[in-house]
Scaffold this active site. Structure first.
Site, PDB file in Angstrom:
ATOM      1  N   SER A  11       0.815  -1.215   0.000  1.00 40.11           N
ATOM      2  CA  SER A  11       0.000   0.000   0.000  1.00 40.11           C
ATOM      3  C   SER A  11       0.851   1.268   0.000  1.00 40.11           C
ATOM      4  O   SER A  11       0.399   2.325   0.417  1.00 40.11           O
ATOM      5  CB  SER A  11      -0.939   0.012   1.220  1.00 40.11           C
ATOM      6  OG  SER A  11      -0.193  -0.056   2.429  1.00 40.11           O
ATOM      7  N   CYS A 129      11.786  -0.104 -12.551  1.00 36.73           N
ATOM      8  CA  CYS A 129      11.366   1.138 -13.209  1.00 36.73           C
ATOM      9  C   CYS A 129      12.419   1.601 -14.204  1.00 36.73           C
ATOM     10  O   CYS A 129      12.102   2.025 -15.322  1.00 36.73           O
ATOM     11  CB  CYS A 129      11.066   2.221 -12.174  1.00 36.73           C
ATOM     12  SG  CYS A 129      12.474   2.677 -11.118  1.00 36.73           S
ATOM     13  N   SER A 161      10.440  10.230  -4.628  1.00 37.45           N
ATOM     14  CA  SER A 161       9.614   9.259  -5.342  1.00 37.45           C
ATOM     15  C   SER A 161      10.008   7.828  -5.012  1.00 37.45           C
ATOM     16  O   SER A 161       9.387   6.884  -5.507  1.00 37.45           O
ATOM     17  CB  SER A 161       9.711   9.481  -6.854  1.00 37.45           C
ATOM     18  OG  SER A 161      10.984   9.089  -7.342  1.00 37.45           O
ATOM     19  N   ALA A 162      11.035   7.654  -4.192  1.00 41.96           N
ATOM     20  CA  ALA A 162      11.513   6.322  -3.826  1.00 41.96           C
ATOM     21  C   ALA A 162      11.092   6.003  -2.402  1.00 41.96           C
ATOM     22  O   ALA A 162      11.626   6.566  -1.446  1.00 41.96           O
ATOM     23  CB  ALA A 162      13.024   6.245  -3.962  1.00 41.96           C
ATOM     24  N   ARG A 167      13.978   1.567  -1.766  1.00 43.05           N
ATOM     25  CA  ARG A 167      15.266   1.712  -1.084  1.00 43.05           C
ATOM     26  C   ARG A 167      15.797   0.368  -0.585  1.00 43.05           C
ATOM     27  O   ARG A 167      17.006   0.145  -0.553  1.00 43.05           O
ATOM     28  CB  ARG A 167      15.123   2.697   0.078  1.00 43.05           C
ATOM     29  CG  ARG A 167      14.803   4.105  -0.390  1.00 43.05           C
ATOM     30  CD  ARG A 167      14.438   5.036   0.752  1.00 43.05           C
ATOM     31  NE  ARG A 167      14.005   6.324   0.247  1.00 43.05           N
ATOM     32  CZ  ARG A 167      14.818   7.324  -0.049  1.00 43.05           C
ATOM     33  NH1 ARG A 167      16.124   7.167   0.124  1.00 43.05           N
ATOM     34  NH2 ARG A 167      14.348   8.461  -0.526  1.00 43.05           N
ATOM     35  N   ALA A 168      14.895  -0.516  -0.206  1.00 41.86           N
ATOM     36  CA  ALA A 168      15.321  -1.834   0.275  1.00 41.86           C
ATOM     37  C   ALA A 168      15.797  -2.732  -0.858  1.00 41.86           C
ATOM     38  O   ALA A 168      16.449  -3.747  -0.617  1.00 41.86           O
ATOM     39  CB  ALA A 168      14.170  -2.517   1.018  1.00 41.86           C
ATOM     40  N   ASN A 169      15.483  -2.330  -2.093  1.00 44.72           N
ATOM     41  CA  ASN A 169      15.773  -3.184  -3.243  1.00 44.72           C
ATOM     42  C   ASN A 169      16.876  -2.651  -4.147  1.00 44.72           C
ATOM     43  O   ASN A 169      16.978  -3.054  -5.302  1.00 44.72           O
ATOM     44  CB  ASN A 169      14.504  -3.342  -4.099  1.00 44.72           C
ATOM     45  CG  ASN A 169      13.470  -4.234  -3.446  1.00 44.72           C
ATOM     46  OD1 ASN A 169      13.808  -5.150  -2.719  1.00 44.72           O
ATOM     47  ND2 ASN A 169      12.206  -3.949  -3.705  1.00 44.72           N
TER      48      ASN A 169
END
Length: 313
Positions: A11, A129, A161-162, A167-169
């Site tokens: 979400s 992305c 936008s992140a 950030r975890a990826n």
């Protein structure tokens, strides 16, 4: 008109934007559930206001929802690690899975490159992305030349936008995108770099694509790139070339050293892109969000159309 019910796990920024796209733009999908883990998340609050069933108990909460039995396709917008667990449970129950994480369990899918080729696979992966934005350009060069030796992309995103999932990826982003440059883009060697730009005001998504090729001519390469950009614009209107395509001859007297290949001469092509988002959820600078959710929606919509056509027949 009958539609296929879908669920969205995650979400956050991507999941919320995707939900709005499903409700506003989809021809064959309708929301069945929005799933999160933070009961205070804006995405779950928006879903509730739009009368979409919600749970803040993650995948386990989804499995307990009465709406689950009617959901046929699930988008996963969480993280690569979480997707491994989510996918196992969803596959057990025969759900179609559209993976928006870099987990890459299923085949890489970019609508303008391999479109419906893997559409019937139980799990399809939307790369990243940066991959959705740049690999079409690498593929455009590939189809106009004899040999595509190298492809490199640099994706610059506004920090705002992140979200935490992105950030975890970061590590998975670079690994998955690099691999997809080779598998989908057709480069013998691929490399990906991501930059989170904290500038204020937040900058638009910008991408730089470098390729080194042999054979073919500049006019054919440039024509192929413009044709591909027009194809992407059909589902991401804010996708555009920022400048004219740039070329540089790499001569035999000063070849480039490509890791794993060696010293190579040829034609260097540089493509500078900008991706403006549709601002369905985040502002227009978040083109990284928009291209990912738009590609996922196109893929799922095509699958749903095929399923509905088969049932009618």
């Amino acid at each position: 008109m009958k539609k296929v019910k879908c669920g969205i796990i995650g979400s956050g920024n991507i999941g919320t934007d995707l939900m709005i796209k499903v409700m506003r733009k989809s021809k064959h999908l309708e929301m069945g559930a929005m799933i999160g883990i933070d009961p205070e998340s804006d995405g779950l609050a928006r879903a509730a206001r739009m009368h979409v069933p919600t749970t803040h108990e993650g995948i386990e909460g989804l499995l307990r929802m009465p709406a689950y039995q009617d959901i046929r396709v699930v988008f996963d917008a969480t993280s690569a690690k979480a997707h491994l667990h989510n996918n196992a449970l969803l596959q057990r129950d025969g759900k179609k899975v559209i993976d928006l994480t870099p987990a890459a369990i299923g085949p890489f899918t970019i609508p303008v490159i391999n479109g419906d080729a893997n559409i019937d696979e139980p799990n399809v992966n939307m790369v990243t992305c940066g991959g959705q934005a740049t690999i079409p350009m690498i593929y455009a060069v590939k189809r106009a030349v004899g040999r595509l030796v190298y492809g490199e992309i640099v994706a610059s995103l506004a920090s705002k936008s992140a979200g935490p999932g992105t950030r975890a990826n970061i590590d998975e982003f670079t690994e998955t995108t690099s691999k997809a440059i080779e598998i989908l883009g057709g480069a013998e060697r691929g490399k990906a770099i991501i930059i989170l730009n904290p500038a204020e005001p937040p900058p638009m998504m910008r991408d730089t694509v470098f390729t080194l090729s042999q054979g073919g001519d500049r006019a054919a390469i440039e024509a192929s790139i413009h044709e591909m950009a027009a194809a992407v614009q059909k589902y991401v209107p804010g996708y555009r070339l920022k400048q004219s395509v740039q070329f540089e001859v790499i001569g035999d007297d000063a070849p480039l050293r490509i890791p794993g290949i060696g010293f190579v001469s040829g034609l260097k092509t540089t493509v500078l892109l900008e991706v403006e988002g549709a601002a369905h959820y985040l502002p227009a600078y978040a083109g990284n969000l928009d291209i990912m959710t738009s590609a996922a929606l196109v893929t799922a919509d095509h699958w749903a159309a095929r399923i509905l056509a088969k049932e009618i027949a």
